[in-house]
Design a protein around this motif. Structure first.
Motif, PDB file in Angstrom:
ATOM      1  N   THR A  14       0.849  -1.204   0.000  1.00 24.51           N
ATOM      2  CA  THR A  14       0.000   0.000   0.000  1.00 24.51           C
ATOM      3  C   THR A  14       0.876   1.242   0.000  1.00 24.51           C
ATOM      4  N   THR A  15       1.946   1.215   0.794  1.00 22.54           N
ATOM      5  CA  THR A  15       2.872   2.355   0.837  1.00 22.54           C
ATOM      6  C   THR A  15       3.483   2.603  -0.539  1.00 22.54           C
ATOM      7  N   LEU A  16       3.966   1.537  -1.188  1.00 28.69           N
ATOM      8  CA  LEU A  16       4.572   1.687  -2.515  1.00 28.69           C
ATOM      9  C   LEU A  16       3.576   2.289  -3.511  1.00 28.69           C
ATOM     10  N   LEU A  17       2.331   1.834  -3.454  1.00 26.47           N
ATOM     11  CA  LEU A  17       1.318   2.363  -4.385  1.00 26.47           C
ATOM     12  C   LEU A  17       1.030   3.835  -4.113  1.00 26.47           C
ATOM     13  N   LEU A  18       0.982   4.214  -2.827  1.00 25.05           N
ATOM     14  CA  LEU A  18       0.725   5.619  -2.491  1.00 25.05           C
ATOM     15  C   LEU A  18       1.914   6.508  -2.859  1.00 25.05           C
ATOM     16  N   LEU A  19       3.112   5.944  -2.835  1.00 28.38           N
ATOM     17  CA  LEU A  19       4.305   6.716  -3.219  1.00 28.38           C
ATOM     18  C   LEU A  19       4.499   6.758  -4.739  1.00 28.38           C
ATOM     19  N   HIS A  20       3.748   5.920  -5.460  1.00 30.54           N
ATOM     20  CA  HIS A  20       3.821   5.880  -6.927  1.00 30.54           C
ATOM     21  C   HIS A  20       2.397   6.044  -7.477  1.00 30.54           C
ATOM     22  N   PRO A  21       1.853   7.274  -7.403  1.00 33.92           N
ATOM     23  CA  PRO A  21       0.438   7.482  -7.732  1.00 33.92           C
ATOM     24  C   PRO A  21       0.050   7.042  -9.143  1.00 33.92           C
ATOM     25  N   GLU A  22       1.012   7.121 -10.086  1.00 31.16           N
ATOM     26  CA  GLU A  22       0.674   6.703 -11.458  1.00 31.16           C
ATOM     27  C   GLU A  22       0.439   5.190 -11.515  1.00 31.16           C
ATOM     28  N   GLN A  23       1.185   4.432 -10.681  1.00 32.32           N
ATOM     29  CA  GLN A  23       0.984   2.975 -10.612  1.00 32.32           C
ATOM     30  C   GLN A  23      -0.349   2.652  -9.932  1.00 32.32           C
ATOM     31  N   LEU A  24      -0.661   3.405  -8.888  1.00 34.64           N
ATOM     32  CA  LEU A  24      -1.941   3.225  -8.199  1.00 34.64           C
ATOM     33  C   LEU A  24      -3.103   3.502  -9.149  1.00 34.64           C
ATOM     34  N   ALA A  25      -2.993   4.580  -9.936  1.00 33.70           N
ATOM     35  CA  ALA A  25      -4.051   4.927 -10.901  1.00 33.70           C
ATOM     36  C   ALA A  25      -4.224   3.809 -11.930  1.00 33.70           C
ATOM     37  N   THR A  26      -3.109   3.263 -12.409  1.00 34.91           N
ATOM     38  CA  THR A  26      -3.175   2.152 -13.379  1.00 34.91           C
ATOM     39  C   THR A  26      -3.890   0.953 -12.767  1.00 34.91           C
ATOM     40  N   LEU A  27      -3.568   0.656 -11.496  1.00 35.37           N
ATOM     41  CA  LEU A  27      -4.164  -0.504 -10.828  1.00 35.37           C
ATOM     42  C   LEU A  27      -5.662  -0.305 -10.605  1.00 35.37           C
ATOM     43  N   ARG A  28      -6.069   0.930 -10.314  1.00 33.28           N
ATOM     44  CA  ARG A  28      -7.511   1.214 -10.134  1.00 33.28           C
ATOM     45  C   ARG A  28      -8.280   0.980 -11.443  1.00 33.28           C
ATOM     46  N   THR A  29      -7.682   1.374 -12.559  1.00 31.76           N
ATOM     47  CA  THR A  29      -8.393   1.232 -13.842  1.00 31.76           C
ATOM     48  C   THR A  29      -8.215  -0.170 -14.436  1.00 31.76           C
ATOM     49  N   THR A  30      -7.181  -0.882 -13.983  1.00 29.28           N
ATOM     50  CA  THR A  30      -6.895  -2.224 -14.535  1.00 29.28           C
ATOM     51  C   THR A  30      -6.676  -3.211 -13.390  1.00 29.28           C
ATOM     52  N   PRO A  31      -7.750  -3.529 -12.624  1.00 30.02           N
ATOM     53  CA  PRO A  31      -7.552  -4.380 -11.433  1.00 30.02           C
ATOM     54  C   PRO A  31      -7.042  -5.781 -11.752  1.00 30.02           C
ATOM     55  N   GLU A  32      -7.163  -6.192 -13.030  1.00 32.30           N
ATOM     56  CA  GLU A  32      -6.625  -7.518 -13.375  1.00 32.30           C
ATOM     57  C   GLU A  32      -5.099  -7.569 -13.255  1.00 32.30           C
ATOM     58  N   LEU A  33      -4.463  -6.396 -13.077  1.00 32.97           N
ATOM     59  CA  LEU A  33      -3.010  -6.355 -12.864  1.00 32.97           C
ATOM     60  C   LEU A  33      -2.619  -6.639 -11.404  1.00 32.97           C
ATOM     61  N   ILE A  34      -3.596  -6.845 -10.525  1.00 31.97           N
ATOM     62  CA  ILE A  34      -3.269  -7.022  -9.095  1.00 31.97           C
ATOM     63  C   ILE A  34      -2.294  -8.194  -8.851  1.00 31.97           C
ATOM     64  N   PRO A  35      -2.490  -9.382  -9.455  1.00 27.87           N
ATOM     65  CA  PRO A  35      -1.490 -10.439  -9.228  1.00 27.87           C
ATOM     66  C   PRO A  35      -0.078 -10.021  -9.649  1.00 27.87           C
ATOM     67  N   SER A  36       0.028  -9.313 -10.774  1.00 27.07           N
ATOM     68  CA  SER A  36       1.333  -8.826 -11.234  1.00 27.07           C
ATOM     69  C   SER A  36       1.900  -7.786 -10.256  1.00 27.07           C
ATOM     70  N   ALA A  37       1.018  -6.908  -9.747  1.00 29.54           N
ATOM     71  CA  ALA A  37       1.448  -5.885  -8.781  1.00 29.54           C
ATOM     72  C   ALA A  37       1.985  -6.538  -7.507  1.00 29.54           C
ATOM     73  N   ILE A  38       1.348  -7.616  -7.067  1.00 31.21           N
ATOM     74  CA  ILE A  38       1.800  -8.305  -5.848  1.00 31.21           C
ATOM     75  C   ILE A  38       3.224  -8.844  -6.034  1.00 31.21           C
ATOM     76  N   GLU A  39       3.512  -9.411  -7.204  1.00 32.82           N
ATOM     77  CA  GLU A  39       4.866  -9.920  -7.451  1.00 32.82           C
ATOM     78  C   GLU A  39       5.887  -8.773  -7.433  1.00 32.82           C
ATOM     79  N   GLU A  40       5.493  -7.614  -7.979  1.00 33.31           N
ATOM     80  CA  GLU A  40       6.420  -6.479  -7.984  1.00 33.31           C
ATOM     81  C   GLU A  40       6.619  -5.924  -6.574  1.00 33.31           C
ATOM     82  N   ILE A  41       5.562  -5.916  -5.773  1.00 34.47           N
ATOM     83  CA  ILE A  41       5.684  -5.495  -4.365  1.00 34.47           C
ATOM     84  C   ILE A  41       6.671  -6.422  -3.639  1.00 34.47           C
ATOM     85  N   LEU A  42       6.509  -7.733  -3.861  1.00 38.56           N
ATOM     86  CA  LEU A  42       7.375  -8.712  -3.199  1.00 38.56           C
ATOM     87  C   LEU A  42       8.828  -8.569  -3.654  1.00 38.56           C
ATOM     88  N   ARG A  43       9.034  -8.255  -4.929  1.00 41.28           N
ATOM     89  CA  ARG A  43      10.402  -8.041  -5.415  1.00 41.28           C
ATOM     90  C   ARG A  43      10.988  -6.762  -4.838  1.00 41.28           C
TER      91      ARG A  43
END
Length: 404
Positions: A248-277
């Motif tokens: 959540t912190t990473l998404l709030l610090l990268h608002p453009e990524q958060l905006a992409t995730l809001r409009t494309t929620p199917e990217l959530i599994p991919s976002a989780i892998e990037e958070i973990l990396r």
């Protein structure tokens, strides 16, 4: 390789340790480090060497292979390291893993989806419509603790106790206050010895009952049973809480990524892998000690040395990731080592990923607008002697909450 990295490199890397790690890694993938203080120990910072080390049978996970002074201290003060699959080599590892492996298969875990969705929605229902909350204590910490307690079949109302024990007992027994670890270990053992005795007379369709059956078939000793329960609570709780908080912190610090995730929620599994990396739940892999003289990343490592594998360092290695300091939820391929690798790959990974997917998708769906309630530089990362990488708190400001 002459300098010895200070203990703080491990215990208190601060909000952005990656630049320092990059500089060190560029000189050599393996460095001496003062953890535990005064011991012969090495930090492995390069992705390929970390992966190689995960599969190297010369690196032991068993407390019995520690030098005597450390072995005695660890076994005296910490229930965690004395008898579960996280601190075992083959064939002991296979014996301890078998009774619980079925419970964490993706298909088995998928059946928990409706219940986890309910837990997530119940927690969000308790948020104010608008105003400030600490997302860590209101959401990220209770979610996985409720989930793992229910899955094990242990009383969820005793959650505050488990949270406290989990915090203390996940500390490194070779660095943390022995008296505190010993007291928490004894309290935990007393509580679960009583609970196991009660459940024996009332076996159910839950994971605790499965573990008791395995104990009664002499797969586990009593101490191994308690140690395994402790591992499942700590690993099933703290790491998922960190993933949700850090993510959540990473998404709030990268608002453009958060905006992409809001409009494309199917990217959530991919976002989780990037958070973990990028900012995984654990900065370091758990205990490893050289069971014989060996060489790793071009560096000689004497028998009896501690070998610390930096998951954080592995996740930011430019040899493996293009522009590793860029947080990119569409990154592909994105094969990271945050769940480990090989025989010790995290057994709970399917459950962690499922909770992450439900947590992030529901937060984004139900909270149309939220932001950090403090300047980014005021976000405090926990400094302790555990392996984990997480926040002290995550103050956010909400503006609206949609119904479940």
């Amino acid at each position: 390789m002459t300098d010895i990295l200070p203990s703080e490199f491990f215990t208190d890397p601060g909000p952005s340790p990656h630049a320092a790690t990059t500089e060190l890694r560029s000189r050599c993938p393996v460095h001496r480090i003062n953890i535990p203080p005064g011991a012969e120990a090495y930090a492995v910072l390069g992705n390929k060497v970390v992966e190689e080390a995960f599969g190297d049978p010369r690196l032991s996970k068993q407390v019995e292979n520690l030098p005597a002074q450390y072995r005695d201290k660890a076994t005296a003060s910490s229930l965690l390291v004395v008898g579960n699959l996280g601190f075992a080599d083959p064939p002991k590892h296979s014996r301890l893993k078998k009774p619980i492996s079925k419970a964490f298969l993706p298909g088995t875990v998928a059946r928990l989806r409706p219940r986890i969705q309910d837990i997530v929605d119940d927690l969000i229902d308790a948020f104010p419509e608008s105003g400030e909350i600490d997302l860590l204590s209101a959401f990220a910490l209770p979610l996985p603790l409720i989930a793992i307690c229910e899955y094990l079949g242990i009383p969820v109302e005793d959650r505050p106790l488990f949270q406290e024990w989990s915090y203390v007992l996940s500390q490194d027994p070779l660095q943390h206050a022995e008296s505190e670890l010993k007291a928490a270990s004894e309290e935990f053992a007393d509580y679960f010895t009583k609970l196991v005795a009660e459940r024996r007379n009332d076996l159910r369709d839950d994971l605790l009952s499965e573990l008791i059956r395995a104990r009664d078939e002499e797969v586990f000793s009593e101490r191994e049973l308690l140690s395994t329960i402790l591992l499942l609570i700590i690993a099933g709780h703290k790491t998922v809480a960190n993933m949700v908080g850090n993510g959540t912190t990473l998404l709030l610090l990268h608002p453009e990524q958060l905006a992409t995730l809001r409009t494309t929620p199917e990217l959530i599994p991919s976002a989780i892998e990037e958070i973990l990396r990028y900012e995984g739940s654990a900065a370091w892999a758990s205990l490893r000690v050289a069971a014989q003289d060996m060489r790793l990343g071009g560096v000689d490592i004497p028998k009896g040395s501690f070998v610390h594998l930096s998951l954080s360092g592995a996740g930011h290695d430019p040899e493996v990731y293009d522009d590793p300091e860029r947080f990119d939820i569409t990154r592909s391929p994105n094969r990271h080592l945050s769940f480990g690798h090989g025989a010790h790959f995290c057994i709970g990974a399917p459950l962690a990923r499922l909770q992450g997917e439900i947590a992030f998708s529901t937060l984004l769906r139900r909270l149309p607008r939220f932001e950090l309630a403090v300047p980014p530089e005021e976000i405090a990362w926990i400094a302790d002697s555990s392996l984990s990488r997480g926040l002290e708190a995550l103050p956010v400001r909400l503006d609206g909450r949609l119904p479940r």
